[in-house]
Design a protein around this motif. Structure first.
Motif, PDB file in Angstrom:
ATOM      1  N   ILE A  38      35.563  34.207  43.586  1.00  0.00           N
ATOM      2  CA  ILE A  38      36.736  34.474  42.658  1.00  0.00           C
ATOM      3  C   ILE A  38      36.773  33.423  41.272  1.00  0.00           C
ATOM      4  O   ILE A  38      36.894  33.954  40.131  1.00  0.00           O
ATOM      5  CB  ILE A  38      37.924  34.398  43.432  1.00  0.00           C
ATOM      6  N   PRO A  39      36.561  32.204  41.631  1.00  0.00           N
ATOM      7  CA  PRO A  39      36.524  31.299  40.415  1.00  0.00           C
ATOM      8  C   PRO A  39      35.511  31.699  39.426  1.00  0.00           C
ATOM      9  O   PRO A  39      35.695  31.650  38.130  1.00  0.00           O
ATOM     10  CB  PRO A  39      36.527  30.003  40.851  1.00  0.00           C
ATOM     11  N   GLU A  40      34.191  32.044  39.914  1.00  0.00           N
ATOM     12  CA  GLU A  40      33.224  32.365  39.050  1.00  0.00           C
ATOM     13  C   GLU A  40      33.556  33.751  38.196  1.00  0.00           C
ATOM     14  O   GLU A  40      33.302  33.749  36.884  1.00  0.00           O
ATOM     15  CB  GLU A  40      31.944  32.706  39.853  1.00  0.00           C
ATOM     16  N   ILE A  41      34.113  34.771  39.059  1.00  0.00           N
ATOM     17  CA  ILE A  41      34.644  35.983  38.170  1.00  0.00           C
ATOM     18  C   ILE A  41      35.438  35.556  37.233  1.00  0.00           C
ATOM     19  O   ILE A  41      35.382  35.964  36.010  1.00  0.00           O
ATOM     20  CB  ILE A  41      35.249  36.856  39.017  1.00  0.00           C
ATOM     21  N   LYS A  42      36.523  34.644  37.377  1.00  0.00           N
ATOM     22  CA  LYS A  42      37.769  34.532  36.605  1.00  0.00           C
ATOM     23  C   LYS A  42      37.038  33.486  35.313  1.00  0.00           C
ATOM     24  O   LYS A  42      37.371  33.891  34.200  1.00  0.00           O
ATOM     25  CB  LYS A  42      38.552  33.397  37.305  1.00  0.00           C
ATOM     26  N   LYS A  43      36.069  32.632  35.649  1.00  0.00           N
ATOM     27  CA  LYS A  43      35.475  31.961  34.477  1.00  0.00           C
ATOM     28  C   LYS A  43      34.898  32.867  33.602  1.00  0.00           C
ATOM     29  O   LYS A  43      34.901  32.873  32.355  1.00  0.00           O
ATOM     30  CB  LYS A  43      34.737  30.955  35.082  1.00  0.00           C
ATOM     31  N   THR A  44      34.021  33.887  34.031  1.00  0.00           N
ATOM     32  CA  THR A  44      33.300  34.796  33.323  1.00  0.00           C
ATOM     33  C   THR A  44      34.179  35.918  32.600  1.00  0.00           C
ATOM     34  O   THR A  44      34.071  36.054  31.161  1.00  0.00           O
ATOM     35  CB  THR A  44      32.206  35.489  34.223  1.00  0.00           C
ATOM     36  N   LEU A  45      35.350  36.079  33.240  1.00  0.00           N
ATOM     37  CA  LEU A  45      36.351  36.965  32.735  1.00  0.00           C
ATOM     38  C   LEU A  45      36.902  36.056  31.340  1.00  0.00           C
ATOM     39  O   LEU A  45      37.264  36.700  30.292  1.00  0.00           O
ATOM     40  CB  LEU A  45      37.534  37.347  33.597  1.00  0.00           C
ATOM     41  N   ASP A  46      37.192  34.934  31.640  1.00  0.00           N
ATOM     42  CA  ASP A  46      37.881  34.116  30.486  1.00  0.00           C
ATOM     43  C   ASP A  46      37.003  33.976  29.482  1.00  0.00           C
ATOM     44  O   ASP A  46      37.436  34.125  28.261  1.00  0.00           O
ATOM     45  CB  ASP A  46      38.179  32.590  30.977  1.00  0.00           C
ATOM     46  N   LEU A  59      35.213  35.826  23.886  1.00  0.00           N
ATOM     47  CA  LEU A  59      34.550  36.709  22.946  1.00  0.00           C
ATOM     48  C   LEU A  59      35.089  37.972  22.323  1.00  0.00           C
ATOM     49  O   LEU A  59      34.676  38.019  21.214  1.00  0.00           O
ATOM     50  CB  LEU A  59      33.209  37.345  23.811  1.00  0.00           C
ATOM     51  N   ILE A  60      36.166  38.463  23.005  1.00  0.00           N
ATOM     52  CA  ILE A  60      36.649  39.457  22.302  1.00  0.00           C
ATOM     53  C   ILE A  60      37.670  39.170  21.237  1.00  0.00           C
ATOM     54  O   ILE A  60      37.798  39.718  20.236  1.00  0.00           O
ATOM     55  CB  ILE A  60      37.510  40.307  23.448  1.00  0.00           C
ATOM     56  N   GLU A 109      34.325  46.779  27.772  1.00  0.00           N
ATOM     57  CA  GLU A 109      33.662  47.457  29.172  1.00  0.00           C
ATOM     58  C   GLU A 109      33.722  46.394  30.099  1.00  0.00           C
ATOM     59  O   GLU A 109      33.842  46.429  31.412  1.00  0.00           O
ATOM     60  CB  GLU A 109      32.629  48.270  28.888  1.00  0.00           C
ATOM     61  N   ALA A 110      32.827  45.170  29.665  1.00  0.00           N
ATOM     62  CA  ALA A 110      32.680  44.012  30.557  1.00  0.00           C
ATOM     63  C   ALA A 110      34.111  43.448  30.929  1.00  0.00           C
ATOM     64  O   ALA A 110      34.014  43.217  31.956  1.00  0.00           O
ATOM     65  CB  ALA A 110      32.005  43.062  29.727  1.00  0.00           C
ATOM     66  N   ASP A 111      34.989  43.439  29.988  1.00  0.00           N
ATOM     67  CA  ASP A 111      36.268  42.932  30.431  1.00  0.00           C
ATOM     68  C   ASP A 111      36.967  43.704  31.656  1.00  0.00           C
ATOM     69  O   ASP A 111      37.571  43.111  32.418  1.00  0.00           O
ATOM     70  CB  ASP A 111      37.225  42.704  28.874  1.00  0.00           C
ATOM     71  N   SER A 112      36.905  45.133  31.416  1.00  0.00           N
ATOM     72  CA  SER A 112      37.631  45.885  32.275  1.00  0.00           C
ATOM     73  C   SER A 112      36.921  45.817  33.779  1.00  0.00           C
ATOM     74  O   SER A 112      37.593  45.622  34.628  1.00  0.00           O
ATOM     75  CB  SER A 112      37.725  47.416  31.812  1.00  0.00           C
ATOM     76  N   LEU A 113      35.552  45.724  33.735  1.00  0.00           N
ATOM     77  CA  LEU A 113      34.627  45.702  34.858  1.00  0.00           C
ATOM     78  C   LEU A 113      35.050  44.384  35.656  1.00  0.00           C
ATOM     79  O   LEU A 113      35.206  44.460  36.762  1.00  0.00           O
ATOM     80  CB  LEU A 113      33.370  45.775  34.404  1.00  0.00           C
ATOM     81  N   LEU A 114      34.975  43.283  35.043  1.00  0.00           N
ATOM     82  CA  LEU A 114      35.259  41.985  35.304  1.00  0.00           C
ATOM     83  C   LEU A 114      36.601  41.954  35.794  1.00  0.00           C
ATOM     84  O   LEU A 114      37.082  41.138  37.002  1.00  0.00           O
ATOM     85  CB  LEU A 114      35.051  41.076  34.406  1.00  0.00           C
ATOM     86  N   GLN A 115      37.597  42.550  35.309  1.00  0.00           N
ATOM     87  CA  GLN A 115      39.073  42.658  35.816  1.00  0.00           C
ATOM     88  C   GLN A 115      39.097  43.037  36.960  1.00  0.00           C
ATOM     89  O   GLN A 115      40.069  42.795  37.930  1.00  0.00           O
ATOM     90  CB  GLN A 115      40.066  43.178  34.636  1.00  0.00           C
TER      91      GLN A 115
END
Length: 180
Positions: free
Chosen positions: A62-70, A75-76, A123-129
């Motif tokens: 979960i923290p890894e996904i959150k860090k990638t999402l942030d 980048l957005i 798309e990456a943002d929605s996938l990660l979310q």
């Protein structure tokens, strides 16, 4: 034991509570019943170990996904910027590197099994979310299941004690019966 037991939403069977040992032991067989109870406790403990491993994996993921999402969100926000963004990124736990990142419309994501794909940042943002929400939901369900399993183990341990104590009392009564 009853043929159809209740279960929690993810199919873990609910342990029956033995309120009246005499009614529960219709055939009067204590040893097979105690063995069944121990078998059920073992199964519950096995499920608990599996769920604890899953919980640990999710708590790491979960923290890894959150860090990638942030990072993707950053980048957005910088997508239309004219100048490059200066940042530091982690190479290993103790090694960081500096980089200048130009604005970008795509990002590469690791999917696992040594597979990386390029996605548009939105798309990456929605996938990660979506992955983040699913992982949080999974963790919540695992925690609920662990609590449920602990309750079932306690119930089965109480059942075991009740049947064992009933058997001891019956043996004592049989032994004292002829001398009275």
């Amino acid at each position: 034991m009853p043929p159809e037991l209740e279960a929690n939403p993810r199919g873990i069977p609910k342990a029956p509570f033995v309120d009246n040992v005499e009614l529960f032991l219709t055939d009067g067989q204590v040893e097979p019943t105690l063995r069944k109870f121990q078998e059920m406790i073992s199964k519950y403990k096995y499920m608990e170990v599996h769920l604890l491993q899953r919980q640990k994996a999710l708590e790491t993921k979960i923290p890894e996904i959150k860090k990638t999402l942030d990072t993707v969100d950053l980048l957005i926000s910088q997508k239309d910027a004219e100048e490059q963004m200066e940042t530091s990124f982690e190479l290993t736990e103790t090694l960081w590197a500096s980089a200048k990142v130009p604005s970008t419309k795509t990002v590469y994501l690791w999917l696992g099994a040594n597979v990386m794909l390029e996605y548009p940042v939105e798309e990456a943002d929605s996938l990660l979310q979506e992955k983040y929400e699913k992982a949080k939901t999974s963790l919540q369900q695992v925690e609920e299941d662990l609590e449920f399993l602990r309750d079932q183990v306690t119930t089965m341990e109480v059942n075991t004690a009740r049947v064992y104590n009933w058997d001891v009392k019956q043996r004592r009564t049989r032994r004292e019966g002829p001398s009275s």
